[in-house]
Write a protein that holds these residues in place. Structure first.
Motif, PDB file in Angstrom:
ATOM      1  N   MET A  79       0.844  -1.176   0.000  1.00 42.90           N
ATOM      2  CA  MET A  79       0.000   0.000   0.000  1.00 42.90           C
ATOM      3  C   MET A  79       0.889   1.238   0.000  1.00 42.90           C
ATOM      4  O   MET A  79       1.925   1.274   0.646  1.00 42.90           O
ATOM      5  CB  MET A  79      -0.884  -0.028   1.232  1.00 42.90           C
ATOM      6  CG  MET A  79      -1.856   1.088   1.294  1.00 42.90           C
ATOM      7  SD  MET A  79      -3.016   0.755   2.612  1.00 42.90           S
ATOM      8  CE  MET A  79      -3.996   2.198   2.454  1.00 42.90           C
ATOM      9  N   ALA A  80       0.486   2.249  -0.703  1.00 44.60           N
ATOM     10  CA  ALA A  80       1.287   3.460  -0.834  1.00 44.60           C
ATOM     11  C   ALA A  80       1.174   4.323   0.415  1.00 44.60           C
ATOM     12  O   ALA A  80       0.218   4.221   1.192  1.00 44.60           O
ATOM     13  CB  ALA A  80       0.827   4.243  -2.051  1.00 44.60           C
ATOM     14  N   ARG A  81       2.144   5.173   0.601  1.00 46.24           N
ATOM     15  CA  ARG A  81       2.130   6.114   1.723  1.00 46.24           C
ATOM     16  C   ARG A  81       1.055   7.167   1.506  1.00 46.24           C
ATOM     17  O   ARG A  81       0.630   7.432   0.376  1.00 46.24           O
ATOM     18  CB  ARG A  81       3.491   6.797   1.843  1.00 46.24           C
ATOM     19  CG  ARG A  81       4.623   5.838   2.028  1.00 46.24           C
ATOM     20  CD  ARG A  81       4.782   5.523   3.467  1.00 46.24           C
ATOM     21  NE  ARG A  81       5.880   4.574   3.620  1.00 46.24           N
ATOM     22  CZ  ARG A  81       6.069   3.864   4.679  1.00 46.24           C
ATOM     23  NH1 ARG A  81       5.247   3.962   5.689  1.00 46.24           N
ATOM     24  NH2 ARG A  81       7.066   3.037   4.768  1.00 46.24           N
ATOM     25  N   MET A  82       0.664   7.814   2.597  1.00 51.28           N
ATOM     26  CA  MET A  82      -0.435   8.752   2.506  1.00 51.28           C
ATOM     27  C   MET A  82      -0.067  10.027   1.744  1.00 51.28           C
ATOM     28  O   MET A  82      -0.804  10.486   0.884  1.00 51.28           O
ATOM     29  CB  MET A  82      -0.904   9.113   3.910  1.00 51.28           C
ATOM     30  CG  MET A  82      -2.087  10.030   3.926  1.00 51.28           C
ATOM     31  SD  MET A  82      -2.676  10.314   5.562  1.00 51.28           S
ATOM     32  CE  MET A  82      -3.194   8.691   6.010  1.00 51.28           C
ATOM     33  N   HIS A  83       1.074  10.613   2.038  1.00 50.03           N
ATOM     34  CA  HIS A  83       1.410  11.907   1.452  1.00 50.03           C
ATOM     35  C   HIS A  83       2.544  11.828   0.437  1.00 50.03           C
ATOM     36  O   HIS A  83       3.152  12.834   0.110  1.00 50.03           O
ATOM     37  CB  HIS A  83       1.758  12.910   2.546  1.00 50.03           C
ATOM     38  CG  HIS A  83       0.587  13.239   3.424  1.00 50.03           C
ATOM     39  ND1 HIS A  83      -0.550  13.835   2.950  1.00 50.03           N
ATOM     40  CD2 HIS A  83       0.371  13.028   4.737  1.00 50.03           C
ATOM     41  CE1 HIS A  83      -1.415  14.000   3.937  1.00 50.03           C
ATOM     42  NE2 HIS A  83      -0.885  13.510   5.033  1.00 50.03           N
ATOM     43  N   THR A  84       2.886  10.656  -0.035  1.00 53.76           N
ATOM     44  CA  THR A  84       3.865  10.505  -1.103  1.00 53.76           C
ATOM     45  C   THR A  84       3.378   9.408  -2.026  1.00 53.76           C
ATOM     46  O   THR A  84       2.427   8.692  -1.720  1.00 53.76           O
ATOM     47  CB  THR A  84       5.258  10.101  -0.571  1.00 53.76           C
ATOM     48  OG1 THR A  84       5.163   8.819   0.032  1.00 53.76           O
ATOM     49  CG2 THR A  84       5.795  11.104   0.418  1.00 53.76           C
ATOM     50  N   ARG A  85       4.042   9.253  -3.133  1.00 49.66           N
ATOM     51  CA  ARG A  85       3.653   8.199  -4.066  1.00 49.66           C
ATOM     52  C   ARG A  85       4.480   6.939  -3.861  1.00 49.66           C
ATOM     53  O   ARG A  85       4.300   5.958  -4.560  1.00 49.66           O
ATOM     54  CB  ARG A  85       3.819   8.697  -5.496  1.00 49.66           C
ATOM     55  CG  ARG A  85       2.871   9.822  -5.796  1.00 49.66           C
ATOM     56  CD  ARG A  85       2.947  10.244  -7.244  1.00 49.66           C
ATOM     57  NE  ARG A  85       2.023  11.339  -7.447  1.00 49.66           N
ATOM     58  CZ  ARG A  85       2.322  12.454  -8.060  1.00 49.66           C
ATOM     59  NH1 ARG A  85       3.516  12.629  -8.552  1.00 49.66           N
ATOM     60  NH2 ARG A  85       1.432  13.393  -8.199  1.00 49.66           N
ATOM     61  N   ARG A  86       5.422   6.992  -2.932  1.00 53.01           N
ATOM     62  CA  ARG A  86       6.288   5.844  -2.705  1.00 53.01           C
ATOM     63  C   ARG A  86       5.572   4.779  -1.884  1.00 53.01           C
ATOM     64  O   ARG A  86       4.582   5.042  -1.226  1.00 53.01           O
ATOM     65  CB  ARG A  86       7.549   6.301  -1.974  1.00 53.01           C
ATOM     66  CG  ARG A  86       8.404   7.205  -2.843  1.00 53.01           C
ATOM     67  CD  ARG A  86       9.583   7.704  -2.070  1.00 53.01           C
ATOM     68  NE  ARG A  86       9.094   8.725  -1.139  1.00 53.01           N
ATOM     69  CZ  ARG A  86       9.607   8.948   0.044  1.00 53.01           C
ATOM     70  NH1 ARG A  86      10.606   8.239   0.476  1.00 53.01           N
ATOM     71  NH2 ARG A  86       9.132   9.895   0.816  1.00 53.01           N
ATOM     72  N   ARG A  87       6.124   3.591  -1.904  1.00 52.93           N
ATOM     73  CA  ARG A  87       5.513   2.493  -1.179  1.00 52.93           C
ATOM     74  C   ARG A  87       6.266   2.104   0.076  1.00 52.93           C
ATOM     75  O   ARG A  87       5.834   1.242   0.804  1.00 52.93           O
ATOM     76  CB  ARG A  87       5.382   1.279  -2.089  1.00 52.93           C
ATOM     77  CG  ARG A  87       4.420   1.507  -3.213  1.00 52.93           C
ATOM     78  CD  ARG A  87       4.203   0.230  -3.963  1.00 52.93           C
ATOM     79  NE  ARG A  87       3.364   0.471  -5.110  1.00 52.93           N
ATOM     80  CZ  ARG A  87       2.064   0.260  -5.124  1.00 52.93           C
ATOM     81  NH1 ARG A  87       1.466  -0.176  -4.061  1.00 52.93           N
ATOM     82  NH2 ARG A  87       1.371   0.494  -6.212  1.00 52.93           N
ATOM     83  N   GLY A  88       7.401   2.676   0.328  1.00 57.85           N
ATOM     84  CA  GLY A  88       8.154   2.320   1.523  1.00 57.85           C
ATOM     85  C   GLY A  88       9.051   1.129   1.271  1.00 57.85           C
ATOM     86  O   GLY A  88       9.013   0.505   0.215  1.00 57.85           O
ATOM     87  N   LYS A  89       9.871   0.835   2.240  1.00 54.58           N
ATOM     88  CA  LYS A  89      10.818  -0.270   2.117  1.00 54.58           C
ATOM     89  C   LYS A  89      10.423  -1.373   3.082  1.00 54.58           C
ATOM     90  O   LYS A  89       9.944  -1.107   4.175  1.00 54.58           O
ATOM     91  CB  LYS A  89      12.232   0.204   2.450  1.00 54.58           C
ATOM     92  CG  LYS A  89      12.736   1.261   1.508  1.00 54.58           C
ATOM     93  CD  LYS A  89      14.116   1.697   1.909  1.00 54.58           C
ATOM     94  CE  LYS A  89      14.617   2.779   0.985  1.00 54.58           C
ATOM     95  NZ  LYS A  89      15.917   3.285   1.364  1.00 54.58           N
ATOM     96  N   SER A  90      10.673  -2.582   2.681  1.00 54.24           N
ATOM     97  CA  SER A  90      10.364  -3.680   3.581  1.00 54.24           C
ATOM     98  C   SER A  90      11.439  -3.747   4.658  1.00 54.24           C
ATOM     99  O   SER A  90      12.603  -3.447   4.423  1.00 54.24           O
ATOM    100  CB  SER A  90      10.310  -5.006   2.819  1.00 54.24           C
ATOM    101  OG  SER A  90      11.559  -5.272   2.246  1.00 54.24           O
ATOM    102  N   GLY A  91      11.075  -4.126   5.837  1.00 54.42           N
ATOM    103  CA  GLY A  91      12.011  -4.224   6.941  1.00 54.42           C
ATOM    104  C   GLY A  91      12.157  -5.659   7.384  1.00 54.42           C
ATOM    105  O   GLY A  91      11.489  -6.564   6.882  1.00 54.42           O
TER     106      GLY A  91
END
Length: 155
Positions: free
Chosen positions: A1-13
Motif C-alpha cells: 500500500m502506498a504512503r499517505m502523502h507521497t507516491r512511494r511504497r516504503g521499504k520492507s524491513g
C-alpha cells in the motif's frame, strides 16, 4: 500500500523471529524487567526507547530481547499497571514536536514552500491522531492548537 502523502511504497524491513518463549540465553526475572521498565520511564524515556535500552543494556547485564516474552506483558501495559504512562501517546507527541519545529522554521523562512507543505501534512496527521485518541487517551475537548501544544511540549 502506498504512503499517505507521497507516491512511494516504503521499504520492507526485517521481521522478528516467530517464537512463543524467551530464548534460553536470556535468563532474566520478570519482576526485574518490570522494575527496570518503570525506572527507565521515570527517567523520561518513551516506551520504544525503553525497549531499545533493555535490548542493548539489559537488566543486570543480561539483554532482554523481547519484553513481552520475558514478562508476558507489553511495555505500555507494565507502565499502565505502575501509573507511569506518559501524558501523551508517543506517536502523537513525536508528530507534535515535528509540527512545532516546522512551524518555527516557517516563521524564519516564509518562502520555503516544500516545508510549508510538510507542515500542512504533519498538522493533518496530528489532527487525525487527536481525533483517534480523543476520549480515551486525551480529554474529550482536546483540540490541536500550535500555542497550546508548544507550551505542553515545553512543560
Amino acid at each position: 500500500m502506498a504512503r499517505m502523502h507521497t507516491r512511494r511504497r516504503g521499504k520492507s524491513g526485517s521481521d522478528r523471529p516467530a517464537t512463543d518463549e524467551n530464548p534460553e540465553w536470556s535468563d532474566v526475572d520478570a519482576s526485574d524487567v518490570e522494575e527496570r521498565v518503570v525506572e527507565l520511564a521515570e527517567q523520561g524515556n518513551d516506551p520504544s526507547q525503553i525497549g531499545m535500552k533493555l535490548r542493548d543494556e539489559g537488566v543486570t547485564g543480561t539483554p532482554v530481547p523481547n519484553v513481552k516474552l520475558a514478562t508476558g506483558k507489553k511495555v505500555t501495559e507494565i507502565l499502565d499497571e505502575h501509573d507511569a504512562t506518559p501524558d501523551l501517546p508517543e506517536d502523537l507527541r513525536n508528530l507534535m514536536e515535528r509540527a512545532v519545529r516546522l512551524r518555527d522554521h516557517m516563521e524564519e523562512n516564509q518562502q520555503d514552500f516544500q516545508n510549508k507543505r510538510a507542515l500542512q501534512n504533519t498538522e493533518s496527521k496530528v489532527r487525525r491522531l487527536v481525533a483517534y485518541y480523543r476520549g480515551d487517551e486525551l480529554d474529550a475537548d482536546f483540540e490541536y492548537d500550535y500555542e497550546e501544544v508548544k507550551e505542553l511540549l515545553e512543560g
